[in-house]
Design a protein around this motif. Sequence first.
Motif, PDB file in Angstrom:
ATOM      1  N   VAL A 369     -31.288   0.410  -3.589  1.00 40.67           N
ATOM      2  CA  VAL A 369     -30.515   1.629  -3.300  1.00 40.67           C
ATOM      3  C   VAL A 369     -30.329   2.407  -4.597  1.00 40.67           C
ATOM      4  CG1 VAL A 369     -28.325   2.575  -2.516  1.00 40.67           C
ATOM      5  CG2 VAL A 369     -29.293   0.607  -1.359  1.00 40.67           C
ATOM      6  N   VAL A 370     -30.727   3.680  -4.573  1.00 39.50           N
ATOM      7  CA  VAL A 370     -30.442   4.593  -5.682  1.00 39.50           C
ATOM      8  C   VAL A 370     -29.269   5.454  -5.227  1.00 39.50           C
ATOM      9  CG1 VAL A 370     -31.353   6.357  -7.219  1.00 39.50           C
ATOM     10  CG2 VAL A 370     -32.884   4.602  -6.302  1.00 39.50           C
ATOM     11  N   LEU A 371     -28.122   5.305  -5.885  1.00 37.22           N
ATOM     12  CA  LEU A 371     -26.868   5.873  -5.396  1.00 37.22           C
ATOM     13  C   LEU A 371     -26.196   6.717  -6.470  1.00 37.22           C
ATOM     14  CD1 LEU A 371     -24.738   5.885  -3.074  1.00 37.22           C
ATOM     15  CD2 LEU A 371     -23.749   3.853  -4.139  1.00 37.22           C
ATOM     16  N   SER A 372     -25.797   7.933  -6.092  1.00 36.32           N
ATOM     17  CA  SER A 372     -25.084   8.801  -7.029  1.00 36.32           C
ATOM     18  C   SER A 372     -23.576   8.581  -6.916  1.00 36.32           C
ATOM     19  CB  SER A 372     -25.402  10.264  -6.723  1.00 36.32           C
ATOM     20  OG  SER A 372     -24.616  10.727  -5.628  1.00 36.32           O
ATOM     21  N   GLU A 381     -10.585   5.885  -7.663  1.00 36.69           N
ATOM     22  CA  GLU A 381     -11.982   5.679  -8.056  1.00 36.69           C
ATOM     23  C   GLU A 381     -12.370   4.202  -8.055  1.00 36.69           C
ATOM     24  OE1 GLU A 381     -13.866   8.249 -11.213  1.00 36.69           O
ATOM     25  OE2 GLU A 381     -13.945   6.300 -12.236  1.00 36.69           O
ATOM     26  N   LYS A 382     -11.556   3.372  -8.651  1.00 35.55           N
ATOM     27  CA  LYS A 382     -11.895   1.951  -8.730  1.00 35.55           C
ATOM     28  C   LYS A 382     -11.956   1.329  -7.338  1.00 35.55           C
ATOM     29  CE  LYS A 382     -10.761  -2.410 -11.000  1.00 35.55           C
ATOM     30  NZ  LYS A 382      -9.903  -3.102 -11.988  1.00 35.55           N
ATOM     31  N   GLN A 383     -11.004   1.669  -6.486  1.00 37.91           N
ATOM     32  CA  GLN A 383     -10.988   1.116  -5.135  1.00 37.91           C
ATOM     33  C   GLN A 383     -12.209   1.578  -4.344  1.00 37.91           C
ATOM     34  OE1 GLN A 383      -8.882  -1.200  -4.076  1.00 37.91           O
ATOM     35  NE2 GLN A 383     -10.061  -1.334  -2.176  1.00 37.91           N
ATOM     36  N   LEU A 384     -12.601   2.846  -4.547  1.00 38.58           N
ATOM     37  CA  LEU A 384     -13.765   3.399  -3.851  1.00 38.58           C
ATOM     38  C   LEU A 384     -15.029   2.622  -4.206  1.00 38.58           C
ATOM     39  CD1 LEU A 384     -15.230   5.610  -2.192  1.00 38.58           C
ATOM     40  CD2 LEU A 384     -15.352   6.939  -4.314  1.00 38.58           C
ATOM     41  N   TYR A 385     -15.276   2.429  -5.504  1.00 41.52           N
ATOM     42  CA  TYR A 385     -16.522   1.759  -5.887  1.00 41.52           C
ATOM     43  C   TYR A 385     -16.461   0.252  -5.680  1.00 41.52           C
ATOM     44  CZ  TYR A 385     -18.110   6.250  -7.424  1.00 41.52           C
ATOM     45  OH  TYR A 385     -18.491   7.569  -7.416  1.00 41.52           O
ATOM     46  N   PRO A 405     -21.497   9.495 -13.902  1.00 42.16           N
ATOM     47  CA  PRO A 405     -20.497   8.885 -14.788  1.00 42.16           C
ATOM     48  C   PRO A 405     -19.489   8.003 -14.066  1.00 42.16           C
ATOM     49  CG  PRO A 405     -20.089  11.254 -14.502  1.00 42.16           C
ATOM     50  CD  PRO A 405     -21.420  10.975 -13.893  1.00 42.16           C
ATOM     51  N   ALA A 406     -19.110   8.383 -12.833  1.00 43.25           N
ATOM     52  CA  ALA A 406     -18.071   7.613 -12.136  1.00 43.25           C
ATOM     53  C   ALA A 406     -18.579   6.242 -11.716  1.00 43.25           C
ATOM     54  CB  ALA A 406     -17.575   8.397 -10.918  1.00 43.25           C
ATOM     55  N   ILE A 407     -19.734   6.205 -11.051  1.00 44.27           N
ATOM     56  CA  ILE A 407     -20.255   4.907 -10.609  1.00 44.27           C
ATOM     57  C   ILE A 407     -20.608   4.042 -11.810  1.00 44.27           C
ATOM     58  CG2 ILE A 407     -22.687   5.632 -10.402  1.00 44.27           C
ATOM     59  CD1 ILE A 407     -22.813   3.946  -7.826  1.00 44.27           C
ATOM     60  N   SER A 408     -21.048   4.666 -12.913  1.00 44.17           N
ATOM     61  CA  SER A 408     -21.383   3.905 -14.125  1.00 44.17           C
ATOM     62  C   SER A 408     -20.147   3.251 -14.731  1.00 44.17           C
ATOM     63  CB  SER A 408     -22.056   4.815 -15.148  1.00 44.17           C
ATOM     64  OG  SER A 408     -23.278   5.339 -14.652  1.00 44.17           O
ATOM     65  N   THR A 419     -28.799  -1.262 -12.480  1.00 46.73           N
ATOM     66  CA  THR A 419     -29.049  -0.406 -13.639  1.00 46.73           C
ATOM     67  C   THR A 419     -28.281   0.877 -13.413  1.00 46.73           C
ATOM     68  OG1 THR A 419     -31.316  -1.249 -13.615  1.00 46.73           O
ATOM     69  CG2 THR A 419     -30.831   0.514 -15.153  1.00 46.73           C
ATOM     70  N   PHE A 420     -27.719   1.458 -14.486  1.00 44.42           N
ATOM     71  CA  PHE A 420     -26.915   2.669 -14.336  1.00 44.42           C
ATOM     72  C   PHE A 420     -27.364   3.733 -15.326  1.00 44.42           C
ATOM     73  CE2 PHE A 420     -24.487  -0.640 -12.388  1.00 44.42           C
ATOM     74  CZ  PHE A 420     -23.892  -0.022 -11.289  1.00 44.42           C
ATOM     75  N   PHE A 421     -27.281   5.001 -14.880  1.00 41.06           N
ATOM     76  CA  PHE A 421     -27.686   6.145 -15.686  1.00 41.06           C
ATOM     77  C   PHE A 421     -26.604   7.213 -15.599  1.00 41.06           C
ATOM     78  CE2 PHE A 421     -31.445   3.972 -14.186  1.00 41.06           C
ATOM     79  CZ  PHE A 421     -32.227   3.860 -15.326  1.00 41.06           C
ATOM     80  N   ALA A 422     -26.428   7.948 -16.674  1.00 45.26           N
ATOM     81  CA  ALA A 422     -25.387   8.976 -16.722  1.00 45.26           C
ATOM     82  C   ALA A 422     -25.713  10.157 -15.814  1.00 45.26           C
ATOM     83  CB  ALA A 422     -25.190   9.456 -18.156  1.00 45.26           C
ATOM     84  N   SER A 423     -27.003  10.426 -15.600  1.00 41.12           N
ATOM     85  CA  SER A 423     -27.404  11.596 -14.824  1.00 41.12           C
ATOM     86  C   SER A 423     -28.798  11.385 -14.259  1.00 41.12           C
ATOM     87  CB  SER A 423     -27.395  12.845 -15.707  1.00 41.12           C
ATOM     88  OG  SER A 423     -28.409  12.742 -16.706  1.00 41.12           O
TER      89      SER A 423
END
Length: 636
Positions: A369-372, A381-385, A405-408, A419-423
């Motif tokens: 899954v590639v997720l924004s 935010e923390k509860q959401l992710y 940035p939020a999911i990261s 793996t996480f990316f800023a954008s």
Amino acid sequence: MSTTPFSIEQIATVIGGQFFQRNVGHRNIEHLLTDSRKIVNAGTSLFFAITGDRRDGHEFIPDLYAGGVRNFVITKENYISEFPDCNFIIVGSTLDAMQQLAAAHRRRFDIPVVGITGSNGKTIVKEWLYQLLREDHHIVRSPKSYNSQIGVPLSVWQMRADNDLALFEAGISQPGEMVQLEKIIRPTIGIFTNIGTAHDENFASQQEKIDEKLRLFIRCKALIYCKDYAAITERINGCGLLPDTLKFVTWSRKGRADMQVGRIAKQSGTTEIQGVWKNDFIQITIPFTDDASIENAIQCWTLLLHLGYDNDVIARRMELLSPVAMRLEMKEGINNCSIINDSYNSDIGSLTIALDFLNQQQQHPSKTVVLSDILQSGRDEKQLYKEVAELVTKKNIKRVIGIGPAISRHADLFETEKTFFASTDDFLKKFSASQFHDETVLLKGARLFGFERISKVLQQKAHQTVLEINLNALVHNLNFYKSRLKPETKLMVMVKAFAYGSGSFEIASALQFHRADYLAVAYADEGVALRKGGITLPIMVMNPEEQSFDAIIRNNLEPEIYNFKVLQQFSDAVKRLVPEQPGIRVPIHIKIDTGMHRLGFEQTDINELVVRLKNLRYLKVVTVFSHLAGSDEADL
């Protein structure tokens, strides 16, 4: 409003059922289930065993039990003794019970609720209203087109304490249905999109159908509709169903109305719409030119004006409307990947649906899954992710690629490969095709992140000619044929020749998920490929060859037997490969020639065939069939 989950004891009282409590450890209910394939959190789930014309939900209780579910609403008492550590509520109708529970849940909330009905445009209007209003509200809405007698209660059950606006669809196909949906939705604002010919056959007249839809608005404070639909206007004024206190908010292109629509100018990819509202000249531009989109946009425009929005704000947001994918797009990807593109919006509800669709695809065991970032959720935010991470784990996703940035910031919550990316730009700079191979990839991102660029690099490069297969249409046709068959009649679907060019894995996966009974292929290697892709349905092979018998037997395929030579050859292969055990019989299908004269046993062969089959006790005849010589000729 109450924010605590219903306990199983409270639910038994609400739905008036006979309660058998055998498990005190699974008491609080957060999730309602009607589909054994969609378990999210087994410990807090309640399954309603709904019985339809062709499927009995009670049949899937063993699967749900194996998946950890311990709370059930049923109509058949015999399951109580079979599963002694479960909680059971016995009712007269499981569908009525689920609707009663959803209605009780709805009564806990005192927020604006928009109820949308009509023959067309319900889902588009709902999704566009979500896009237009999400900056200002924490919205709960029907997932996709959940607007049926089952879909509406599942939608309303999503309401939570932090929601301050709800958008729900209501669809009906026969008299008497809207009364039930109105009790569940209880809208405060109504939108009647239009009236068409859908389901006309189930109503005595168009007037009766309009009246049935109008029952959704009997407790509304305002109703938005287009006066140009004369039949709707006539019944609104003459049906006697609507309260005197109901405020009508109308729009028209032809006559006087609250919103008087003037010039509509279509240009290259956009449409400018001018109008007059409360004596003020106003206009919007939308990124669409088709008539249906123009009508749907005006419905949304009128609602936002009624809610008091400044037209400058509306106009700015209208320009950013994005298409609503009525189905998820499946495409061939690089390195033998399959790509599911759902990159127009991202929220927890649509993510759940997309993950379910991902899990239907069995052509690759590995899922990514590639997720924004999930934007404007209104949630902590923390509860959401944390919820997103738990969902990904429960859906057995192998790898997560987070972008934003939020999911990261909450990467540590995800327990899978990650793996996480800023954008999106950051992802594309570091992209390597070798990182993706032999897997199904879901792209799920908010429009702001421009995931279409990721889709472009992951898609297999091909010629410009594209064949688009509408899986929704396939499922509609499957259900249509099922509705014309007796419940005990099984349905075999041909998927030979790469499903006639439509994609054997994709078609077979959809048919398996929607519970077709049998598949048929032309050659054994097609069946073997489907088995490798995770298809477990019974598969008939129409052209078995002697060199393929080993593969047929080892992959649990079922050959068509059409002459004595093939019967003897297959019988010899079974005796060689299958250990003789009491009760073990290999399935076969017998073809009779009734005039086509291609393949099949002749009439003169029948007596000998019967004798041979009686002696071959390790073979089991599943079907006997023929190929009609002239199905459109009455004398044949």
